[in-house]
Design an enzyme around this catalytic site. Structure first.
Site, PDB file in Angstrom:
ATOM      1  N   VAL A  52       0.806  -1.227   0.000  1.00 46.99           N
ATOM      2  CA  VAL A  52       0.000   0.000   0.000  1.00 46.99           C
ATOM      3  C   VAL A  52       0.838   1.276   0.000  1.00 46.99           C
ATOM      4  O   VAL A  52       0.288   2.369  -0.108  1.00 46.99           O
ATOM      5  CB  VAL A  52      -0.956   0.027   1.214  1.00 46.99           C
ATOM      6  CG1 VAL A  52      -2.017  -1.043   1.080  1.00 46.99           C
ATOM      7  CG2 VAL A  52      -0.190  -0.109   2.527  1.00 46.99           C
ATOM      8  N   TYR A  53       2.150   1.168   0.111  1.00 53.52           N
ATOM      9  CA  TYR A  53       2.975   2.375   0.101  1.00 53.52           C
ATOM     10  C   TYR A  53       2.913   3.012  -1.280  1.00 53.52           C
ATOM     11  O   TYR A  53       3.271   2.384  -2.289  1.00 53.52           O
ATOM     12  CB  TYR A  53       4.423   2.051   0.457  1.00 53.52           C
ATOM     13  CG  TYR A  53       4.658   1.645   1.901  1.00 53.52           C
ATOM     14  CD1 TYR A  53       3.632   1.680   2.838  1.00 53.52           C
ATOM     15  CD2 TYR A  53       5.907   1.226   2.332  1.00 53.52           C
ATOM     16  CE1 TYR A  53       3.855   1.308   4.156  1.00 53.52           C
ATOM     17  CE2 TYR A  53       6.140   0.855   3.649  1.00 53.52           C
ATOM     18  CZ  TYR A  53       5.099   0.897   4.564  1.00 53.52           C
ATOM     19  OH  TYR A  53       5.331   0.528   5.862  1.00 53.52           O
ATOM     20  N   GLY A  54       2.457   4.252  -1.318  1.00 55.14           N
ATOM     21  CA  GLY A  54       2.314   4.924  -2.610  1.00 55.14           C
ATOM     22  C   GLY A  54       1.346   4.215  -3.529  1.00 55.14           C
ATOM     23  O   GLY A  54       1.491   4.302  -4.757  1.00 55.14           O
TER      24      GLY A  54
END
Length: 328
Positions: A52-54
């Site tokens: 889910v990072y970025g």
């Protein structure tokens, strides 16, 4: 950089890890390339990311950089799955979601395996045994070499680890737990850390600099315009650590730094790096300059009297049932 075993496993990681939370958002490809090259050249190996990072861009960017800049074989890649952008369900620990998310992560990373795969958070709506079975399948299939969890409280971590050690069949021992831990956030010392130590699970502290507050950049009323506290998407993340309690701890860190002729960042990072059970704090540098400042802690070990003073000023309140009731 010194290497440490991750929990009670044979996997060795650099004792400072590189976080990629800001990649694809605040850290563009040029800065990310400088950061990972600086980290690699300093002997760093552990790179932490999540699906889910970025919105997936962090993994994609990391994959591009491994393809042409830093050899995949030189890195220990850790990613996470289970957080979902659903207002009605923040976490999905179902076997179907986790394994599909892992396959998507591998595609973005451009690799056929990750060294460490972690469940991002506990899902109360999915039987824990089902969530853990996804870890077993991932390791058995070769898509992950080691497995762990993140943001599990004490009883959740102990239950998961005990299940993996005692359930019938071939189970994957938990290698790591990733939790927020710093001089400003010592809550895991109540139950999570004792459980991890007892069960041989390595701790990977996130936000080891107190979401940036322990660097001293926010002392007084200072709010640098390029800081996380001033940004639209990280302002609320930093705000809880801008109170009077945090300020007194930051003052103590700064005093210690002045006495040792180092920076507050180095003092705060050295403190958490050398706590019992810690394998590698995860540092989320936005550029190579910030990372270089963090990596300079490699040569620093805090004197015992400084550690005791910092322990005292930041000590959380632990009473019943954390201590023997007869001593209270």
């Amino acid at each position: 950089m010194e290497q440490r075993h991750l929990g009670r496993t044979g996997l060795r990681v650099s004792r400072i890890g590189l976080g990629t939370l800001t990649w694809g958002r605040d850290t563009d490809e040029h800065d990310a390339a400088d950061v990972i090259k600086t980290f690699w050249e300093a002997g760093g190996t552990l790179v932490d990311t999540a699906d889910v990072y970025g919105d997936g861009d962090a993994e994609y960017l990391l994959g591009r950089l491994m393809d042409g800049l830093v050899p995949r074989r030189d890195l220990i890649i850790s990613t996470k799955a289970g957080s979902v952008p659903d207002p009605d369900r923040h976490f999905d620990g179902s076997r179907g979601h986790l394994l599909a998310a892992l396959d998507a992560s591998l595609a973005r990373l451009g690799t056929d395996y990750v060294d460490l795969w972690q469940v991002h958070a506990f899902d109360p709506d999915t039987p824990l045994e089902e969530t853990l079975q996804a870890l077993d399948i991932a390791v058995a299939s070769g898509r992950a070499r080691y497995a762990g969890v993140s943001n599990f409280c004490g009883w959740q971590l102990a239950k998961a680890a005990t299940w993996q050690l005692s359930a019938p069949g071939t189970r994957t021992r938990l290698a790591a737990t990733q939790m927020e831990y710093s001089l400003l956030q010592r809550g895991i010392e109540r139950e999570v850390l004792p459980a991890a130590l007892d069960l041989g699970i390595g701790l990977l502290p996130s936000s080891p600099l107190g979401r940036g507050v322990l660097t001293g950049k926010y002392r007084g009323d200072a709010l640098p315009p390029d800081s996380r506290a001033a940004s639209d998407h990280f302002g609320l993340f930093v705000e809880p650590y801008l109170d009077d309690t945090a300020s007194s701890i930051v003052d103590a860190v700064s005093t210690a730094a002045d006495g040792l002729a180092v920076t507050p960042l180095q003092v705060a990072l050295a403190w958490v790096r050398d706590r019992p059970g810690v394998a590698a704090p995860i540092v989320g540098a936005r550029n190579a300059q910030q990372l270089t400042a963090a990596l300079s802690v490699e040569a620093l070990s805090l004197p015992d009297e400084i550690c005791r003073a910092l322990d005292d000023v930041s000590a959380p309140v632990h009473r019943y049932p954390d201590h023997d009731w007869s001593t209270l």
